[in-house]
Motif scaffolding. Structure first.
Motif, PDB file in Angstrom:
ATOM      1  N   ASP A   1       0.869  -1.176   0.000  1.00  0.00           N
ATOM      2  CA  ASP A   1       0.000   0.000   0.000  1.00  0.00           C
ATOM      3  C   ASP A   1       0.906   1.225   0.000  1.00  0.00           C
ATOM      4  N   ALA A   2       1.064   1.839  -1.168  1.00  0.00           N
ATOM      5  CA  ALA A   2       1.992   2.965  -1.280  1.00  0.00           C
ATOM      6  C   ALA A   2       1.496   4.193  -0.534  1.00  0.00           C
ATOM      7  N   LEU A   3       0.195   4.396  -0.453  1.00  0.00           N
ATOM      8  CA  LEU A   3      -0.336   5.575   0.220  1.00  0.00           C
ATOM      9  C   LEU A   3      -0.044   5.542   1.715  1.00  0.00           C
ATOM     10  N   ARG A   4      -0.074   4.366   2.298  1.00  0.00           N
ATOM     11  CA  ARG A   4       0.175   4.223   3.731  1.00  0.00           C
ATOM     12  C   ARG A   4       1.605   3.815   4.035  1.00  0.00           C
ATOM     13  N   GLY A   5       2.392   3.539   3.004  1.00  0.00           N
ATOM     14  CA  GLY A   5       3.776   3.148   3.215  1.00  0.00           C
ATOM     15  C   GLY A   5       3.915   1.817   3.922  1.00  0.00           C
ATOM     16  N   THR A   6       2.997   0.865   3.625  1.00  0.00           N
ATOM     17  CA  THR A   6       3.024  -0.416   4.327  1.00  0.00           C
ATOM     18  C   THR A   6       3.164  -1.569   3.342  1.00  0.00           C
ATOM     19  N   THR A   7       3.788  -2.641   3.834  1.00  0.00           N
ATOM     20  CA  THR A   7       3.813  -3.922   3.134  1.00  0.00           C
ATOM     21  C   THR A   7       3.460  -4.992   4.150  1.00  0.00           C
ATOM     22  N   ARG A   8       2.451  -5.768   3.845  1.00  0.00           N
ATOM     23  CA  ARG A   8       2.079  -6.858   4.735  1.00  0.00           C
ATOM     24  C   ARG A   8       1.921  -8.115   3.891  1.00  0.00           C
ATOM     25  N   GLU A   9       1.714  -9.255   4.529  1.00  0.00           N
ATOM     26  CA  GLU A   9       1.563 -10.483   3.774  1.00  0.00           C
ATOM     27  C   GLU A   9       0.386 -11.289   4.290  1.00  0.00           C
ATOM     28  N   VAL A  10      -0.177 -12.086   3.400  1.00  0.00           N
ATOM     29  CA  VAL A  10      -1.230 -13.026   3.773  1.00  0.00           C
ATOM     30  C   VAL A  10      -0.852 -14.381   3.176  1.00  0.00           C
ATOM     31  N   PRO A  11      -1.219 -15.466   3.854  1.00  0.00           N
ATOM     32  CA  PRO A  11      -0.900 -16.790   3.317  1.00  0.00           C
ATOM     33  C   PRO A  11      -1.812 -17.152   2.153  1.00  0.00           C
ATOM     34  N   LEU A  12      -1.335 -18.027   1.293  1.00  0.00           N
ATOM     35  CA  LEU A  12      -2.119 -18.521   0.163  1.00  0.00           C
ATOM     36  C   LEU A  12      -2.094 -20.037   0.185  1.00  0.00           C
ATOM     37  N   THR A  13      -3.257 -20.644   0.212  1.00  0.00           N
ATOM     38  CA  THR A  13      -3.356 -22.093   0.208  1.00  0.00           C
ATOM     39  C   THR A  13      -3.317 -22.624  -1.207  1.00  0.00           C
ATOM     40  N   GLY A  14      -2.563 -23.698  -1.401  1.00  0.00           N
ATOM     41  CA  GLY A  14      -2.570 -24.376  -2.686  1.00  0.00           C
ATOM     42  C   GLY A  14      -3.772 -25.282  -2.812  1.00  0.00           C
ATOM     43  N   SER A  15      -3.912 -25.862  -3.969  1.00  0.00           N
ATOM     44  CA  SER A  15      -5.077 -26.699  -4.238  1.00  0.00           C
ATOM     45  C   SER A  15      -5.120 -27.938  -3.369  1.00  0.00           C
ATOM     46  N   SER A  16      -3.983 -28.303  -2.756  1.00  0.00           N
ATOM     47  CA  SER A  16      -3.967 -29.463  -1.857  1.00  0.00           C
ATOM     48  C   SER A  16      -4.678 -29.172  -0.553  1.00  0.00           C
ATOM     49  N   GLY A  17      -4.889 -27.874  -0.237  1.00  0.00           N
ATOM     50  CA  GLY A  17      -5.569 -27.513   0.987  1.00  0.00           C
ATOM     51  C   GLY A  17      -4.704 -27.564   2.219  1.00  0.00           C
ATOM     52  N   ARG A  18      -3.385 -27.685   2.049  1.00  0.00           N
ATOM     53  CA  ARG A  18      -2.501 -27.703   3.211  1.00  0.00           C
ATOM     54  C   ARG A  18      -2.348 -26.299   3.762  1.00  0.00           C
ATOM     55  N   PRO A  19      -1.501 -26.096   4.795  1.00  0.00           N
ATOM     56  CA  PRO A  19      -1.537 -24.858   5.554  1.00  0.00           C
ATOM     57  C   PRO A  19      -1.524 -23.603   4.714  1.00  0.00           C
ATOM     58  N   GLY A  20      -2.246 -22.613   5.208  1.00  0.00           N
ATOM     59  CA  GLY A  20      -2.374 -21.342   4.513  1.00  0.00           C
ATOM     60  C   GLY A  20      -3.780 -20.839   4.650  1.00  0.00           C
ATOM     61  N   ALA A  21      -4.069 -19.744   4.012  1.00  0.00           N
ATOM     62  CA  ALA A  21      -5.410 -19.190   4.091  1.00  0.00           C
ATOM     63  C   ALA A  21      -6.302 -19.889   3.093  1.00  0.00           C
ATOM     64  N   ALA A  22      -7.579 -19.826   3.347  1.00  0.00           N
ATOM     65  CA  ALA A  22      -8.522 -20.375   2.390  1.00  0.00           C
ATOM     66  C   ALA A  22      -8.449 -19.593   1.097  1.00  0.00           C
ATOM     67  N   SER A  23      -8.715 -20.281  -0.022  1.00  0.00           N
ATOM     68  CA  SER A  23      -8.742 -19.571  -1.293  1.00  0.00           C
ATOM     69  C   SER A  23      -9.765 -18.457  -1.223  1.00  0.00           C
TER      70      SER A  23
END
Length: 375
Positions: free
Chosen positions: A241-263
């Motif tokens: 987010d360039a306006l707020r000067g922030t970088t954050r991350e979120v997890p992404l789950t693969g199609s196997s459904g192993r750890p991470g965020a829901a699609s």
């Protein structure tokens, strides 16, 4: 978690290469062997525009031995605000020509293959074959689908970045990662049909400095993967987010459904699935449009107000929703899709009416208001 290096090291560097990249040799844990891996690497960059431009510069300067740049477009004046390998004298010339020149000026040892072809479903895998990894710097979602499909079939990592206005996403998709690493694909982030009709940067604008920043992040991801150091964005998405000067991350789950965020849940709703009586409709059109074709019961919140203060807009909508599903609507679905994306960054889940009120009218039904709305 570091991953095994993608590329075996070259036997040696020339004296000129070693001198030019000496600061890498001193950099732990990259070092001299990592530099020789870069020398042996072949990176394909799809698109010599806003994201591809800084990636070409960064990877050539870093000592990557071979870069293939794919772009069938020519330079336009409006490109120069963010596509930093091009110059005024390059207007109307092929973009790939600028890539060849820029890389040669930085690193004469870097071989740049210029491919002035449009990728299609028939040729994408052939064009990208032989690359150790691919960077997608394109500006069309249809082309991104082609690139992702080709990388999946080839089993090579795809470094993926997208920028719109003041916001960006970066991740690495890899259908065949090393053992113990969950595969992720573009379809895990954008299930089929969920992207909708995305506005172009010509429609909504883009911050040139942010584009260069994101292209550099993508180049860094390529370096981490090639050399086997650090923690590449496999299974994670960086949100800038360039306006707020922030970088954050979120997890992404693969199609196997192993750890991470829901699609991600769908960001659009079809007109046929709209049930106005049980949903809160947010009409993001201008006042004049609403006066000509109102949506009874909808909350009027023009897109410029949402863009001006997204957090306040999200709070107002949440108060009004009272637990109901929230759907943004406009004439044709472009502005509502943009509103949904902006509100999502504030943690508010909404869906955009695909095709807008025009699609609702096309069903032959009454307008959500009971009044037919113009497109």
């Amino acid at each position: 978690m570091s991953l095994p290096p993608l590329v075996a090291p070259a036997d040696r560097l020339s004296g000129a290469e070693a001198a030019r990249t000496a600061r890498h040799a001193a950099l732990y844990p990259l070092g001299e062997i990592g530099q020789r891996r870069l020398r042996a690497a072949h990176v394909a960059i799809v698109g010599a525009g806003g994201l591809g431009s800084p990636a070409v510069l960064a990877l050539a300067a870093a000592g990557v031995g071979r870069i293939t740049v794919i772009d069938d477009d020519v330079v336009e004046h409006s490109n120069l605000q963010r596509q930093v390998i091009h110059r005024v004298r390059d207007v109307d010339a092929p973009k790939v020509d600028s890539a060849v020149r820029a890389a040669a000026d930085l690193a004469p040892e870097c071989t740049v293959a210029a491919v002035a072809r449009r990728l299609t479903a028939d040729n994408a895998a052939e064009v990208l074959s032989g690359a150790d990894l691919v960077l997608d710097g394109t500006d069309s979602f249809d082309t991104r689908l082609l690139v992702a499909a080709a990388c999946e079939s080839l089993g090579v990592p795809l470094v993926w970045g997208v920028v719109q206005e003041f916001h960006a996403q970066v991740t690495v998709f890899w259908s065949a990662p090393p053992a113990g690493t969950t595969a992720t694909r573009l379809s895990d982030l954008y299930p089929a049909g969920s992207a909708g009709d995305l506005p172009s940067c010509a429609d909504v604008g883009v911050l040139g400095a942010l584009v260069m920043h994101v292209g550099s992040i993508m180049a860094t991801q390529a370096i981490l993967l090639i050399t086997g150091i650090g923690e590449p964005l496999v299974g994670r998405i960086a949100l800038v987010d360039a306006l707020r000067g922030t970088t954050r991350e979120v997890p992404l789950t693969g199609s196997s459904g192993r750890p991470g965020a829901a699609s991600p849940e769908p960001v659009e709703i079809r007109a046929a699935d709209l049930i106005p009586d049980t949903m809160l409709l947010i009409d993001v059109r201008a006042a004049g449009e609403r006066e000509r074709s109102g949506v009874t019961g909808a909350m009027a919140l023009p897109l410029p107000e949402i863009l001006r203060d997204p957090r306040a807009a999200a709070e107002r909508i949440s108060e009004r929703a009272a637990g109901r599903d929230i759907v943004t609507v406009c004439a044709a679905g472009v502005r509502s899709a943009r509103a949904t994306a902006v509100l999502a960054r504030e943690g508010l889940r909404t869906r955009s009416l695909a095709g807008g009120i025009a699609a609702w009218n096309a069903l032959g039904s009454a307008d959500p208001a009971g009044d037919r709305a113009g497109a």
